[in-house]
Design an enzyme around this catalytic site. Structure first.
Site, PDB file in Angstrom:
ATOM      1  N   LYS A   1       0.825  -1.197   0.000  1.00 48.37           N
ATOM      2  CA  LYS A   1       0.000   0.000   0.000  1.00 48.37           C
ATOM      3  C   LYS A   1       0.863   1.253   0.000  1.00 48.37           C
ATOM      4  O   LYS A   1       0.617   2.194  -0.770  1.00 48.37           O
ATOM      5  CB  LYS A   1      -0.928   0.020   1.215  1.00 48.37           C
ATOM      6  CG  LYS A   1      -1.921   1.178   1.201  1.00 48.37           C
ATOM      7  CD  LYS A   1      -2.621   1.344   2.529  1.00 48.37           C
ATOM      8  CE  LYS A   1      -1.746   2.104   3.506  1.00 48.37           C
ATOM      9  NZ  LYS A   1      -2.448   2.478   4.746  1.00 48.37           N
TER      10      LYS A   1
ATOM     11  N   ASP B   1      -6.603   1.317   1.244  1.00 49.51           N
ATOM     12  CA  ASP B   1      -6.566   1.497   2.697  1.00 49.51           C
ATOM     13  C   ASP B   1      -7.908   1.053   3.279  1.00 49.51           C
ATOM     14  O   ASP B   1      -8.729   0.444   2.596  1.00 49.51           O
ATOM     15  CB  ASP B   1      -6.257   2.955   3.051  1.00 49.51           C
ATOM     16  CG  ASP B   1      -7.425   3.886   2.722  1.00 49.51           C
ATOM     17  OD1 ASP B   1      -8.351   3.469   1.996  1.00 49.51           O
ATOM     18  OD2 ASP B   1      -7.421   5.031   3.216  1.00 49.51           O
TER      19      ASP B   1
END
Length: 270
Positions: free
Chosen positions: A155, A173
């Site tokens: 991420k 997220d």
């Protein structure tokens, strides 16, 4: 007395069906798919593009290195909390060399207000060392190289690649994970599953800003506890069973309308 002959075990066919008396087909695992057509997906992101023409991440940074550090520090912390801690830090250490010269203790003192700050201070120093040692002090624009750095996961790498290098990545997220499942845009159990779906279905013309649009939509509209559907510009398209209205919010840039004033006007009209 002879032992009774054991019953033959049911045979399994190549297609996964058991044969024999009373046999039942094995249940197939249903794969979740987006609930929206290609035209609907395009319209969703077209509206987001009108609402927020130039979306920006809320983590303050001055270059690719400080962005990388800020994203690493943002794990299990708010962007506002990270910004408050890093303003003074980045003012004196905006390169790996300067950060390394500060040392772990000094970095730790700057980020004490951030959760898990001790471990994060170690990672910031370690990734600074790795950047100097392996990349000439520059942040690499390659996901495989980024995830090798201490404290950097997929991420984080996707955020840096998108914001610092303009690559069409999708950083999933908690907000995007929630939205993907809540509205059925990208149903999945893991960030990787949701990322794969979104990258596949979002038109390329919207991919540069897509993850920002989804994050901001999840942070300010499609909230975790209860979505503010009256503020949603895609309420008429949304297929979530949780939605409270099918009337979309006015499709105008956000700086041209005060959502709070709209809410107060609606309450007054009731």
């Amino acid at each position: 007395m002879k032992n009774p002959k054991p019953k033959d075990k049911p045979k399994v066919s190549p297609k996964g069906l058991t044969s024999g008396a009373g046999a039942k087909p094995r249940a197939r695992i249903a794969r979740s798919k987006p609930l929206y057509s290609a035209a609907e997906v395009r319209e969703i992101f077209h509206r987001f593009s009108i609402q927020r023409p130039e979306p920006k991440g809320e983590l303050e940074h001055v270059n690719a290195f400080t962005l990388l550090v800020a994203v690493v520090l943002s794990a299990q912390a708010t962007d506002a909390g990270v910004n408050k801690a890093t303003r003074a830090l980045f003012a004196i250490a905006d390169t790996p060399e300067k950060m390394l010269a500060l040392g772990e203790d000094t970095v730790g003192q700057h980020i004490r207000t951030i959760g898990l700050w001790r471990n994060k201070a170690k990672n910031v120093i370690a990734l600074s060392e790795a950047l100097i040692r392996d990349h000439g002090g520059e942040v690499p624009g390659d996901r495989d190289l980024l995830v090798e750095l201490p404290g950097v996961g997929r991420k984080t790498a996707n955020v840096v690649l998108n914001m610092a290098f303009g690559q069409h990545t999708m950083a999933v997220d908690t907000h995007i994970l929630r939205i993907g499942n809540r509205i059925g845009l990208a149903p999945g159990k893991t960030p990787e599953q949701i990322e794969a779906i979104l990258v596949k279905i979002i038109p390329d013309e919207f991919m540069l800003h897509a993850h920002h649009w989804l994050i901001l939509h999840g942070r300010y509209v499609c909230k975790a506890r209860k979505p503010d559907c009256w503020r949603c510009v895609i309420a008429d398209i949304c297929k979530s069973p949780e939605k409270s209205t099918s009337e979309p919010a006015p499709l105008v840039p956000l700086d041209e309308i005060d959502p709070i004033e709209v809410a107060e006007a609606e309450v007054a009209a009731q």
